[in-house]
Design an enzyme around this catalytic site. Structure first.
Site: not given
Ligand SMILES: [Zn+2]
Length: 514
Positions: A175, A177, A243, A254
């Site tokens: 991801c 992130d 995640h 997420c």
């Protein structure tokens, strides 16, 4: 009349970077919607104290810790230094005093044209902050390529290892992130140069682009025998890392999947299946890829591995938890622990698994054990910054040098249109992190090019300029308020050297798109 730029000062000490209070390792009351075997409990196999695991690489942990603290420390001291400089702005000899302080505390001088204007109006702290973030980024980037803080640029032993496991290319989509920005070099301990990394919001990678990359990889095998000959029986391994948060699953999972880890896992697996089907439909029998679904607990960095069977089936609702494996093997001698890990992987699919995949997954688990201990050693078992704490947004294609948790929010894109959703998420995150404190959002734009391809650099430069204009146009209000700044960079991917800085919104007014 010029719009008056408030507030000429940085926020007071009441607005620190968000650091949730240290948790006690128990899940929040009412936060769990379903039983989750990775959720730390009082009888947790991986206590925050006690000896390290016998397979943990202590020396590497210390090196990684030193690098992480050094880089983040560079970003995190900017606000305090600027506050001290702000307090000096009406004193005699301000510019000299400010420069001396900046050089001493930050290691670089400040732009004279901003300091020189301080007596006319007031010191433009927003511009100074963005300037310092960009300068720190440039220095971090340059140091990465010149001093190799994470090790060398090539790891032939690892390349040989993955081929022995049956793979010729490792392509990973975590991801976007920032809490997964360290997934390759820290959580999985893989050599970054041996892995193709493409982060996407929710790990929802672009299937067409990945198919194109697969074609390019297979073509090179046929034409050049790189990374190995086409007749060798190895596959392209595509990995998705979603995640979740074991400590606050309902809030810190997420964002792209509404903090629902079951949905994150299913969506990741669906995207992997789409990729495999695209390859098989387009290139007929024999052409296939291997898929692997991983989950990362952003609190402890422990991974979940959805171990695939020999026929390529993956169960999104079943996984092998690295924390359990850690607990099971912590009291063993290293070789015995390795044997048990291999056996756990084999058993996980009832024995229906290729031996190469057993080796690969066992290595991932062993590597992750070091990272679990890293979080125990230096973060008391779970990170204090459970949520977002990124220092800048990285937009474009590249960022080979970024490998630290919560340093960068990635918005991977070739055009703003295709990456608008990822970028909007990033801006929303930074509204909480920076704008709420009166600080601008620093956006580093980056396009890598290949100097071996004619016109490639020029196209990368044009991409940078086009994206910068589009970013300032999309978030026009923030841009006009001095709350969004961009740094434009390109890098030659054919050479191991730092990015080249083209300019920034701090130097000249950026042309807005109307
Ligand atoms: Zn995410």
């Amino acid at each position: 009349m010029l719009a008056r730029r408030d507030p000429y000062q940085l926020p007071g000490p009441t607005a620190p970077r968000r650091r949730p209070p240290r948790r006690d390792g128990r899940p929040s009351v009412g936060a769990l919607t379903s039983p989750d075997i990775s959720t730390p409990r009082p009888e947790d196999p991986v206590a925050a104290t006690g000896p390290l695991h016998p397979l943990t690489n202590r020396e590497r942990n210390q090196q990684l810790r030193t690098y992480d603290s050094h880089v983040k420390g560079g970003f995190d001291k900017i606000v305090d230094v600027l506050k001290r400089i702000s307090a000096l702005q009406h004193e005699q000899g301000f510019e000299q005093k400010a420069q001396a302080l900046a050089l001493d505390a930050l290691g670089f001088p400040l732009p004279e044209h901003i300091l020189a204007r301080a007596w006319v109006t007031q010191l433009d702290m927003r511009s100074l902050f963005a300037w310092c973030v960009f300068e720190t980024y440039k220095r971090t980037s340059a140091a990465f390529f010149t001093s190799n803080p994470l090790g060398g640029q090539e790891d032939t032993a690892f390349d040989a290892f993955i081929r022995e496991c049956g793979f010729h290319l490792l392509d990973v989509s975590p991801c976007a992130d920032g809490r997964l920005a360290h997934a390759i070099s820290y959580a999985l301990r893989l050599p970054f140069s041996s892995v193709r990394r493409r982060p996407y919001a929710g790990a929802m990678f672009d299937v067409e682009r990945t198919v194109a990359r697969w074609i390019k990889t297979e073509h090179r095998r046929h034409r050049e025998g790189v990374p190995n000959q086409a007749h060798e029986d190895t596959r392209y391994l595509k990995v998705v890392i979603y995640h979740f948060s074991s400590l606050d699953p309902g809030h810190q999972g997420c964002a792209a999947h509404g903090s629902n880890d079951a949905q994150a896992a299913r969506s990741g697996l669906n995207r992997l299946h789409d990729f495999r089907q695209a390859v098989e439909n387009s290139f007929c029998c024999g052409a296939s890829v291997t898929l692997l679904l991983l989950g990362l607990d952003t609190d402890t960095d422990a991974i979940r591995i959805h171990v695939p069977t020999a026929d390529g089936a993956t169960n999104p609702d079943h996984w092998l938890d690295a924390r359990e494996v850690y607990g099971q093997t912590v009291a063993m001698a290293p070789e015995a622990a390795r044997e048990v890990i291999g056996e756990r992987v084999r058993q996980d699919t009832g024995g229906s698994i290729e031996e190469g995949m057993v080796r690969f997954i066992s290595q991932l688990l062993e590597n992750n054990i070091s990272q679990i201990d890293f979080v125990r050693q230096f973060h008391n078992g779970a990170y204090g910054d459970a949520g977002h704490a990124e220092r800048f947004i990285g937009v474009g294609i590249g960022f080979k040098e970024i490998h630290l948790r919560n340093l960068t929010y990635f918005a991977h894109m070739e055009t703003v249109e295709e990456g608008a959703t990822d970028l909007d998420v990033g801006i929303r995150i930074f509204k909480g992190l920076n704008i709420s404190r009166g600080l601008p959002v620093p956006v580093v734009i980056r396009y890598d090019f290949h100097s071996s391809v004619p016109g490639s650099r020029e196209r990368a430069v044009r991409s940078c300029e086009r994206i910068a204009a589009a970013v300032h146009g999309r978030y026009r209000t923030l841009s006009r308020q001095g709350l969004l700044h961009t740094l434009l960079t390109v890098r030659d991917g054919d050479h191991y050297k730092p990015p080249e800085v083209l300019g920034s919104s701090l130097q000249s007014p950026v042309v807005e798109v109307h």
